[in-house]
Design an enzyme around this catalytic site. Sequence first.
Site, PDB file in Angstrom:
ATOM      1  N   ASN A   1       0.873  -1.182   0.000  1.00  0.00           N
ATOM      2  CA  ASN A   1       0.000   0.000   0.000  1.00  0.00           C
ATOM      3  C   ASN A   1       0.905   1.226   0.000  1.00  0.00           C
ATOM      4  O   ASN A   1       1.489   1.565   1.018  1.00  0.00           O
ATOM      5  CB  ASN A   1      -0.886  -0.048   1.262  1.00  0.00           C
TER       6      ASN A   1
ATOM      7  N   LYS B   1       0.091   4.260  -0.319  1.00  0.00           N
ATOM      8  CA  LYS B   1      -0.541   5.464   0.240  1.00  0.00           C
ATOM      9  C   LYS B   1      -0.294   6.651  -0.701  1.00  0.00           C
ATOM     10  O   LYS B   1      -0.238   6.460  -1.910  1.00  0.00           O
ATOM     11  CB  LYS B   1      -0.034   5.716   1.662  1.00  0.00           C
TER      12      LYS B   1
ATOM     13  N   HIS C   1      -9.411   1.407   5.076  1.00  0.00           N
ATOM     14  CA  HIS C   1      -8.128   1.631   5.754  1.00  0.00           C
ATOM     15  C   HIS C   1      -8.346   2.637   6.882  1.00  0.00           C
ATOM     16  O   HIS C   1      -9.132   3.572   6.744  1.00  0.00           O
ATOM     17  CB  HIS C   1      -7.092   2.149   4.749  1.00  0.00           C
TER      18      HIS C   1
ATOM     19  N   GLU D   1      -6.694   5.050   7.822  1.00  0.00           N
ATOM     20  CA  GLU D   1      -6.452   6.453   7.444  1.00  0.00           C
ATOM     21  C   GLU D   1      -7.665   7.035   6.727  1.00  0.00           C
ATOM     22  O   GLU D   1      -7.959   8.228   6.863  1.00  0.00           O
ATOM     23  CB  GLU D   1      -5.171   6.546   6.593  1.00  0.00           C
TER      24      GLU D   1
ATOM     25  N   GLU E   1      -5.149  -4.461  10.928  1.00  0.00           N
ATOM     26  CA  GLU E   1      -4.113  -3.444  11.078  1.00  0.00           C
ATOM     27  C   GLU E   1      -4.372  -2.624  12.339  1.00  0.00           C
ATOM     28  O   GLU E   1      -5.181  -1.686  12.311  1.00  0.00           O
ATOM     29  CB  GLU E   1      -4.118  -2.500   9.876  1.00  0.00           C
TER      30      GLU E   1
ATOM     31  N   GLY F   1       2.877   2.588  10.625  1.00  0.00           N
ATOM     32  CA  GLY F   1       3.871   3.636  10.435  1.00  0.00           C
ATOM     33  C   GLY F   1       4.640   4.019  11.692  1.00  0.00           C
ATOM     34  O   GLY F   1       5.336   5.038  11.711  1.00  0.00           O
TER      35      GLY F   1
ATOM     36  N   SER G   1       3.613  -1.801  10.268  1.00  0.00           N
ATOM     37  CA  SER G   1       5.062  -1.893  10.505  1.00  0.00           C
ATOM     38  C   SER G   1       5.652  -3.261  10.176  1.00  0.00           C
ATOM     39  O   SER G   1       6.564  -3.728  10.864  1.00  0.00           O
ATOM     40  CB  SER G   1       5.405  -1.490  11.949  1.00  0.00           C
TER      41      SER G   1
HETATM   42  P1  PGA Z   1       3.053   0.535   7.478  1.00  0.00           P
HETATM   43  O1  PGA Z   1       1.559   0.728   6.925  1.00  0.00           O
HETATM   44  O2  PGA Z   1       3.545  -0.782   6.948  1.00  0.00           O
HETATM   45  O3  PGA Z   1       3.821   1.707   6.931  1.00  0.00           O
HETATM   46  O4  PGA Z   1       2.967   0.529   8.968  1.00  0.00           O
HETATM   47  C1  PGA Z   1       0.686  -0.357   6.802  1.00  0.00           C
HETATM   48  C2  PGA Z   1      -0.648   0.113   6.271  1.00  0.00           C
HETATM   49  O5  PGA Z   1      -1.143   1.162   6.705  1.00  0.00           O
HETATM   50  O6  PGA Z   1      -1.250  -0.552   5.407  1.00  0.00           O
END
Ligand code: PGA
Length: 252
Positions: free
Chosen positions: A11, A13, A96, A98, A166, A172, A211
């Site tokens: 992903n 983003k 997601h 976000e 998640e 992140g 992460s």
């Molecule tokens: P990350 O994001 O691997 O940077 O923690 C995962 C995600 O939000 O899908």
Amino acid sequence: MTAKTRLVAGNWKMNGSKASLMEIEAVKTGLANPPGVEVAVCPPATLISRAHIVVGGSPILVGGQDCHAEVSGAHTGDLAAEMLADAGATYVIVGHSERRADHGETDAVVRAKAEAGWRAGLTVILCVGETRAQREAGEALAVVEGQLAGSVPDGARARNLVIAYEPVWAIGTGLTPTGADIAEMHAHIGARLAERFGEDGAGMRILYGGSVKPDNAAEIFAVAGVDGALVGGASLKAADFLAIINAARPAE
Ligand code: PGA
């Protein structure tokens, strides 16, 4: 039941320009043959059609990061699932955290987006996960159960839906839950899906996300019930993403 083929999905983003297509090219070149796992890249929508061309002739699939629930209409800036499919996507991420946080997407909105993805013939990766406060309050299992009940539509089948667990606090941040916590949550999600969808529910893949990096991937894939990963930051660099894909390959 036959073993599930793992899925490792990147992903990106809101990262990447046409120069980043080199990374996809490098993943394509570096993939083992056969890769042993399913691989998908979800770049920003501006890159989907180019990415689709770059992955041509390889097993890498392309996905979108979000879609609107409707087919078309007066929704400035939004993209219909049909448009993603038209650009070459076969996957779409919905729900997601976000999107849920930045755009106020409720479970009902996420459910409608998942149905839109299916209408367009896409496989849906539907995200769930608790916040840090919810975990600390001992509510993680209940929160995720509520998200599943509210955002997974009745039409879910093993072939059209992938769940991504998640934890919001792990995205992140470099933090990850313990293997025991991941195993507990994946078992809980699997049980709820099996309860609601029977054998089909039991066959749905449950990814872990938050992460995932080359240095913790093997440990995460060793956890019972982890059928792959949704990878953010570490999917932007081919070498890191390939290391994670290779860690997901089943033992010979
Ligand atoms: P990350 O994001 O691997 O940077 O923690 C995962 C995600 O939000 O899908």
